[in-house]
Enzyme design. Structure first.
Site, short mmCIF file in Angstrom:
data_model
loop_
_atom_site.label_atom_id
_atom_site.label_comp_id
_atom_site.label_asym_id
_atom_site.label_seq_id
_atom_site.Cartn_x
_atom_site.Cartn_y
_atom_site.Cartn_z
N GLU A 151 1.45 1.80 -3.47
CA GLU A 151 0.36 2.26 -4.32
C GLU A 151 -0.08 3.72 -3.75
O GLU A 151 -0.74 4.61 -4.45
CB GLU A 151 -0.65 1.27 -3.78
CG GLU A 151 -0.71 -0.16 -4.32
CD GLU A 151 -1.39 -1.08 -3.55
OE1 GLU A 151 -1.68 -1.29 -2.44
OE2 GLU A 151 -2.23 -1.89 -4.58
N GLY A 205 0.69 -1.16 0.05
CA GLY A 205 0.06 -0.20 0.07
C GLY A 205 0.95 1.28 -0.08
O GLY A 205 0.52 2.44 -0.39
#
Ligand code: CAA
Length: 290
Positions: A144, A141
């Protein structure tokens, strides 16, 4: 006081809005952010600066952190004195991914029923440019999150990976979609199937990162970039960001049409007229964001 988060976190920006340069808004404790540090930087305090600040968990992205981040971004987006935002972490970690300890007990019905991590996409509605300044780990994440920003600068020791497969899962915040668009299918597939890390240099040559600088110069480089962007007309900044993003989202024909229409629309702004007049008159343009 400009806003109250959905969580009830009070965000006090008024003092900084009146302030003169560097000022820390919130540093923990009741009535402030707990997982991020927020300041305004730049010679005219025109850069919103957000630092992920969960050092003990390598800035892993828990629910509360994302809520706070969304509040901070929204506040800067609404603040007329701010024209660009920098998002960074620590020297060890930009962010080591979604918070695995928080996720570990969740069930399918919980994550599906609550549309878990859907709030991560709120930052995609921010109209001002967000520059990710990545030092250390940008994993899962964290990678991301960086890819949801508009520009990524990296320190030379940064490391990027999508290691979710090692946890028996897959990226859930755009890793399988944005990474192939950034680095191509083969490298993205290799990263998502192995979880292997790539270096800052590899990320730069693959197109994930636009610039690599020595780690200790990263924040200054990102700030300098944000200040240079801030000298442009906000109208043109919004249009450029919207149009480049269309290249990601829309088929080429639609993206080209949007670009043409935004280009046409810029002729309705005072700053377009000023920019072209200044060029022909051989002087610096004075943009007023109109
Ligand atoms: N979630 C929760 N806690 C984390 C974390 C994460 N993603 N990453 C690190 N931490 C915690 C560790 O548990 C540790 O806490 P304790 O001291 O309480 O044990 C602390 O941060 C320091 O971590 P390490 O001791 O592991 O530090 P290290 O230097 O030895 O290793 C690392 C660093 C390689 C980044 C390693 O911590 C690691 O592999 N972290 C997990 C990375 C990962 O798998 N990220 C993907 C998460 S899933 C995801 O993001 C889903 C999605 O797409 C949305």
């Amino acid at each position: 006081m400009l806003g109250i988060a959905r969580t009830g976190i009070r965000v006090t920006l008024a003092s900084v809005a009146r302030g003169n340069g560097l000022r820390q808004l919130c540093s923990g404790g009741s009535g402030s952010y707990k997982n991020i540090l927020v300041e305004k930087k730049g010679d005219k305090s025109q850069v919103g600066f957000v630092r992920l600040n969960r050092p003990k968990a390598l800035n892993s992205l828990c629910d509360d952190l994302l809520r706070e981040l969304n509040v901070a971004f929204r506040e800067f987006d609404a603040d007329p004195s701010v024209k660009a935002i920098v998002l960074t972490g620590s020297s060890k970690a930009f962010a080591a991914g979604a918070d695995i300890k928080e996720m570990q007990p969740k069930t399918y019905s919980t994550v599906f029923g609550t549309n878990f991590i859907n709030d991560w996409t709120e930052m995609l509605r921010i109209r001002k440019p967000i520059i990710a300044a990545v030092n250390g780990y940008a994993l899962g994440g964290g990678c991301e999150l960086a890819m949801m920003c508009d520009i990524i600068y990296a320190g030379d020791s940064a490391k990027f990976a999508q290691p979710e497969i090692r946890l028996g899962t897959i990226p859930g915040a755009g890793g399988t979609q944005r990474l192939p668009r950034a680095v191509g299918k083969s490298k993205a597939m290799e990263m998502c199937l192995t979880g292997d890390m790539i270096t800052a240099k590899e990320a730069e040559s693959a197109g994930l990162v636009s610039k690599v600088v020595p780690a200790d110069k990263l924040e200054a480089a990102a700030l300098d970039l944000a200040e240079r962007i801030s000298r442009m007309s906000l109208m043109a900044i919004y249009a450029a960001k919207e149009s480049v993003n269309a290249a990601y989202e829309a088929p080429l024909s639609q993206g080209l049409l949007l670009e043409r229409r935004l280009f046409h629309a810029s002729f309705g702004t005072r700053d377009r007229s000023e920019g072209m007049s200044a060029f022909t008159e051989k002087r610096a343009a004075e943009f007023k964001d109109e």
